[in-house]
Design a protein around this motif. Sequence first.
Motif: not given
Length: 178
Positions: A32, A55, A107, A142
């Motif tokens: 990210y 996270e 994910e 997510h």
Amino acid sequence: MNRLPGDPLPAAQVSRMLRVDHAGEYGAARIYAGQLAVLGRGGTAPVLREMQAQEQQHLTRFAELLVERRVRPTAMLPLWHLAGFALGAATAMLGERAAMACTVAVEEAIDAHYGVQIEALDAGETGLRDTLTRFRDDERQHREVALRHGAEEAPGYRLLAAAIRTGCRLAITVSERL
Ligand SMILES: [Fe+2]
Ligand SMILES: [Fe+2]
């Protein structure tokens, strides 16, 4: 020797779990960071920041658990530091939907990974199992968020997602061992 249901997991196996989970959340936070370095002013920036914050919470919890249980982190952290950021930045440069496709793929790999761990933990590990279940639910969310933001419409979605899932599984295997 085979374990019977309900037998305690060897401590070494729990240590390995925590080590790889810590590595995974570390990598996720870096993905990210890489995406936000490119898309920090884009329309999806608030969504990316929200997922990154989660996270970071996951990572903080695993860092605490490593200390509590005297588990060393993986030796691969410096590599995940770079690889996570690079993956995030590279997918973000392909566009916002490709960045979301990256999230979906990551994910999916992590959801499956936590699922296996949750199954493997014995009854004595309720606290850890609750933590993993909660985090897995966050990861699933997510994935949903990324799908809502057009992940599947990214150019070359299937190929991109398959490559990233493979990379994640490889990273998991390496982090368990080193
Ligand atoms: Fe996470
Ligand atoms: Fe996540």
